[in-house]
Design a protein around this motif. Sequence first.
Motif, PDB file in Angstrom:
ATOM      1  N   GLU A  11      97.725  25.039  -2.613  1.00  0.00           N
ATOM      2  CA  GLU A  11      98.743  24.290  -3.364  1.00  0.00           C
ATOM      3  C   GLU A  11      98.210  22.935  -3.815  1.00  0.00           C
ATOM      4  O   GLU A  11      98.434  22.498  -4.948  1.00  0.00           O
ATOM      5  CB  GLU A  11      99.996  24.110  -2.502  1.00  0.00           C
ATOM      6  N   LEU A  12      97.486  22.268  -2.912  1.00  0.00           N
ATOM      7  CA  LEU A  12      96.904  20.976  -3.273  1.00  0.00           C
ATOM      8  C   LEU A  12      95.807  21.137  -4.321  1.00  0.00           C
ATOM      9  O   LEU A  12      95.671  20.305  -5.232  1.00  0.00           O
ATOM     10  CB  LEU A  12      96.334  20.287  -2.024  1.00  0.00           C
ATOM     11  N   GLU A  13      95.030  22.208  -4.214  1.00  0.00           N
ATOM     12  CA  GLU A  13      93.971  22.450  -5.198  1.00  0.00           C
ATOM     13  C   GLU A  13      94.551  22.738  -6.578  1.00  0.00           C
ATOM     14  O   GLU A  13      93.996  22.312  -7.599  1.00  0.00           O
ATOM     15  CB  GLU A  13      93.083  23.616  -4.738  1.00  0.00           C
ATOM     16  N   LYS A  15      97.404  21.544  -7.635  1.00  0.00           N
ATOM     17  CA  LYS A  15      97.883  20.233  -8.093  1.00  0.00           C
ATOM     18  C   LYS A  15      96.720  19.400  -8.647  1.00  0.00           C
ATOM     19  O   LYS A  15      96.863  18.711  -9.672  1.00  0.00           O
ATOM     20  CB  LYS A  15      98.540  19.497  -6.921  1.00  0.00           C
ATOM     21  N   LEU A  16      95.562  19.496  -7.995  1.00  0.00           N
ATOM     22  CA  LEU A  16      94.371  18.767  -8.444  1.00  0.00           C
ATOM     23  C   LEU A  16      93.921  19.249  -9.821  1.00  0.00           C
ATOM     24  O   LEU A  16      93.580  18.441 -10.692  1.00  0.00           O
ATOM     25  CB  LEU A  16      93.238  18.951  -7.424  1.00  0.00           C
ATOM     26  N   LEU A  37      93.462  12.723  -3.984  1.00  0.00           N
ATOM     27  CA  LEU A  37      93.831  14.105  -3.692  1.00  0.00           C
ATOM     28  C   LEU A  37      92.619  14.906  -3.207  1.00  0.00           C
ATOM     29  O   LEU A  37      92.733  15.737  -2.310  1.00  0.00           O
ATOM     30  CB  LEU A  37      94.439  14.764  -4.933  1.00  0.00           C
ATOM     31  N   GLU A  38      91.457  14.656  -3.780  1.00  0.00           N
ATOM     32  CA  GLU A  38      90.228  15.331  -3.343  1.00  0.00           C
ATOM     33  C   GLU A  38      89.910  15.005  -1.887  1.00  0.00           C
ATOM     34  O   GLU A  38      89.509  15.879  -1.114  1.00  0.00           O
ATOM     35  CB  GLU A  38      89.056  14.924  -4.241  1.00  0.00           C
ATOM     36  N   LYS A  40      92.136  14.120   0.340  1.00  0.00           N
ATOM     37  CA  LYS A  40      93.178  14.760   1.140  1.00  0.00           C
ATOM     38  C   LYS A  40      92.874  16.244   1.344  1.00  0.00           C
ATOM     39  O   LYS A  40      93.047  16.785   2.451  1.00  0.00           O
ATOM     40  CB  LYS A  40      94.534  14.589   0.444  1.00  0.00           C
ATOM     41  N   ILE A  41      92.408  16.908   0.278  1.00  0.00           N
ATOM     42  CA  ILE A  41      92.065  18.337   0.359  1.00  0.00           C
ATOM     43  C   ILE A  41      90.912  18.557   1.329  1.00  0.00           C
ATOM     44  O   ILE A  41      90.947  19.460   2.171  1.00  0.00           O
ATOM     45  CB  ILE A  41      91.703  18.893  -1.039  1.00  0.00           C
TER      46      ILE A  41
END
Length: 315
Positions: A11-13, A15-16, A37-38, A40-41
């Motif tokens: 989900e985060l990827e 969003k990135l 974000l990177e 955080k991932i």
Amino acid sequence: MLLDFEKPIAELEAKLEGMKKIALESDVDVSDAVKSLETKIKSLKKETFSNLTRWQRVQLSRHPDRPYTLDYIYEIADDFVELHGDRTVKDDKAIVGGFGSVNKQTFMFIGQQKGRNTKQRQLRNFGMANPEGYRKALRLMKLAEKFNKPIVTFIDTPGAFPGLEAEERGQGEAIARNLKEMFMLKVPVICIVIGEGASGGALGIGIGDRVLMLENTWYSVISPENCSTILWRSWDYKETAAEAMRVSSYDMLDLKLIDGIINEPLGGAHIDMRSMAKEVKKVILQHNKELSELSVEDRISKRIDKFCSMGVVSE
């Protein structure tokens, strides 16, 4: 394919990727948000894969994109000549083997092979060998011994094929003979669990001077699902069974049932197959060098002592 515990990362990827797309299509500066974000991932990946449960490692070992035996062989060996047949019944496609050279050193590679799609899975019988597969493996081991070439086996099977015809052709005898003969092989034998290591199906090519496991693999007499079925008459307790059985590579090392663990890239072997194969190659060459320095008698004696000491308890 996404496993349940990978979904928050995915989900985060996603969003990135959306942020990067916005940056390309407009003049909006999102570089700080992208960088944050990177980070955080990366942190979430590290946290997730360093705290996997035993069942989650079982799931990773079965990932459909995970490298199989032939993937490793073709990546590791400079050339590979596959050999076929047990000279009695037929050529079992669930087990592959042949000579290959690594840094000008010839090895005999043998391993269980699964399939990527339905047609391949049927051809390879889902990596479940019949007796002729184990007899082919033994024939190739004896061939390697004849020409004084070290042996590397790749273990990845949900078990030996349990069909009636396999039992009629001597499944138990074929595996038992492999165990007996592998103890006495005069050449170095290195066994590596690259996926699933289930039951006698895995042990049939698993007797070696060095037995190693990739980080996210499992090795046990029975799968967590089948254990759950026997004890609770349901597959619903497979996670509980996996924990109780202690099936992971770290458990096997703690119990002194294997000789080492080969670390995988963050996310599993399928994330970076070439990097994984490079690490496997390095480990094979390292252990082969150590084993080659021993005399034949010493190597066989140590191999026998290693397995005979398993399960011995002193009070």
